[in-house]
Write a protein that holds these residues in place. Structure first.
Motif, short mmCIF file in Angstrom:
data_model
loop_
_atom_site.label_atom_id
_atom_site.label_comp_id
_atom_site.label_asym_id
_atom_site.label_seq_id
_atom_site.Cartn_x
_atom_site.Cartn_y
_atom_site.Cartn_z
N GLU A 55 16.26 6.48 -16.66
CA GLU A 55 15.34 7.27 -15.84
C GLU A 55 15.46 6.91 -14.37
N ASP A 56 15.45 7.93 -13.53
CA ASP A 56 15.61 7.74 -12.09
C ASP A 56 14.48 8.47 -11.37
N HIS A 57 13.67 7.72 -10.65
CA HIS A 57 12.57 8.30 -9.87
C HIS A 57 12.90 8.22 -8.38
N SER A 58 14.08 8.68 -8.01
CA SER A 58 14.46 8.71 -6.60
C SER A 58 14.99 10.10 -6.27
N GLY A 59 14.92 10.47 -5.01
CA GLY A 59 15.43 11.77 -4.60
C GLY A 59 15.01 12.12 -3.20
N THR A 60 15.36 13.34 -2.82
CA THR A 60 15.00 13.87 -1.50
C THR A 60 14.60 15.33 -1.66
N SER A 61 13.83 15.82 -0.72
CA SER A 61 13.47 17.23 -0.71
C SER A 61 13.11 17.65 0.70
N VAL A 62 13.32 18.92 1.00
CA VAL A 62 12.91 19.50 2.28
C VAL A 62 11.79 20.49 2.00
N ARG A 69 10.35 24.81 -1.13
CA ARG A 69 11.14 23.61 -1.41
C ARG A 69 12.44 23.99 -2.08
N GLU A 70 13.49 23.23 -1.82
CA GLU A 70 14.74 23.46 -2.53
C GLU A 70 14.76 22.73 -3.86
N ARG A 71 13.80 21.81 -4.02
CA ARG A 71 13.71 21.02 -5.25
C ARG A 71 12.25 20.72 -5.52
N GLY A 72 11.78 21.11 -6.69
CA GLY A 72 10.43 20.78 -7.09
C GLY A 72 10.35 19.36 -7.59
N PRO A 99 14.55 25.27 -7.10
CA PRO A 99 13.85 25.76 -5.91
C PRO A 99 12.49 26.34 -6.32
N VAL A 100 11.47 26.09 -5.50
CA VAL A 100 10.13 26.52 -5.88
C VAL A 100 9.30 26.82 -4.64
N ILE A 101 8.32 27.71 -4.80
CA ILE A 101 7.38 28.05 -3.74
C ILE A 101 5.98 27.71 -4.22
N GLY A 102 5.27 26.88 -3.46
CA GLY A 102 3.88 26.57 -3.76
C GLY A 102 2.97 27.25 -2.77
N GLN A 103 1.69 27.32 -3.11
CA GLN A 103 0.67 27.88 -2.23
C GLN A 103 -0.20 26.72 -1.73
N TYR A 104 -0.40 26.62 -0.40
CA TYR A 104 -1.20 25.53 0.14
C TYR A 104 -2.39 26.07 0.94
N HIS A 105 -3.41 25.25 1.05
CA HIS A 105 -4.48 25.52 2.01
C HIS A 105 -5.11 24.20 2.41
N ILE A 119 16.22 26.46 3.88
CA ILE A 119 15.26 26.62 2.79
C ILE A 119 14.68 28.03 2.79
N CYS A 120 14.38 28.56 3.98
CA CYS A 120 13.86 29.92 4.06
C CYS A 120 14.87 30.92 3.52
N GLN A 121 16.13 30.78 3.90
CA GLN A 121 17.16 31.69 3.43
C GLN A 121 17.34 31.59 1.92
N MET A 122 17.22 30.38 1.37
CA MET A 122 17.33 30.18 -0.07
C MET A 122 16.27 30.99 -0.81
#
Length: 194
Positions: free
Chosen positions: A80-87, A104-107, A113-119, A50-53
């Motif tokens: 509609e499908d509400h199933s999946g996986t994410s790292v 994340r590789e999947r939002g 792929p997406v980057i969020g900000q957390y605290h 994920i980091c390399q992505m």
């Protein structure tokens, strides 16, 4: 508590009960899902991928989580499908492990792929802000009990539509967490009054 400790406390199997308010239509729908969270350490190959992505140095990641889900919402159409996986990969700020980037590789809202900000806020809740091309999502997760995780989120679409969601997630695997070791053994049923 820091971001990694929050994910470690989230590890296990959960039943999620959800209500989403579609604000422009003044209507709400309910749903639910089964969620599995596996905490990952910094050496896990999925973290470095994920980091390399995202062109982030894997050495700056402290770990993360693998999450899978399978659910349904009240207004679902047949296709509609509400199933999946994410790292998820956590990259804390150099000066503070209580905030940083969540890769994340999947939002959730858009499958890109997406980057969020957390605290971590003053009540030890994880606040996550994720900006996509067409919307912005603000989420807050917290534990009122080791076996209960609550989540509130708002989605603001840049076209003007928005939703607000509240989820109650109840641990179903009864795995002993580090938080349980330091709290009373009060059963979850008495916590909710069920």
């Amino acid at each position: 508590m820091d971001g990694l400790q929050f994910f470690q406390q989230s590890a296990g199997d959960w039943k999620s009960l959800r209500t989403t308010h579609h604000l422009p239509f003044r209507r709400a729908e309910t749903g639910g899902s089964d969620i599995h969270v596996e905490a990952l350490d910094a050496q896990d190959s999925r973290i470095s991928e994920i980091c390399q992505m995202h062109e982030v140095d894997p050495a700056t990641a402290v770990g993360g989580a693998f999450v899978s889900w399978d659910g349904a919402m009240e207004w679902d159409q047949e296709d509609e499908d509400h199933s999946g996986t994410s790292v998820f990969s956590l990259v804390p700020d150099e000066n503070s492990p209580q905030k940083g980037k969540l890769l994340r590789e999947r939002g959730y809202a858009e499958v890109v792929p997406v980057i969020g900000q957390y605290h971590i806020d003053h009540e030890e809740a994880l606040v996550l802000i994720t900006d996509y091309e067409t919307m912005s999502i603000n989420e807050r997760f917290w534990f009122p009990h080791p076996d209960v995780r609550l989540r509130a989120s708002t989605v603001k679409r840049f076209g003007g539509l928005s939703t607000a969601t509240f989820c109650a997630e109840i641990r179903t695997d009864q795995a002993e967490t580090s938080a349980e070791k330091t709290t009373t053994s009060e059963p979850i049923s008495s916590f909710w009054g069920w």
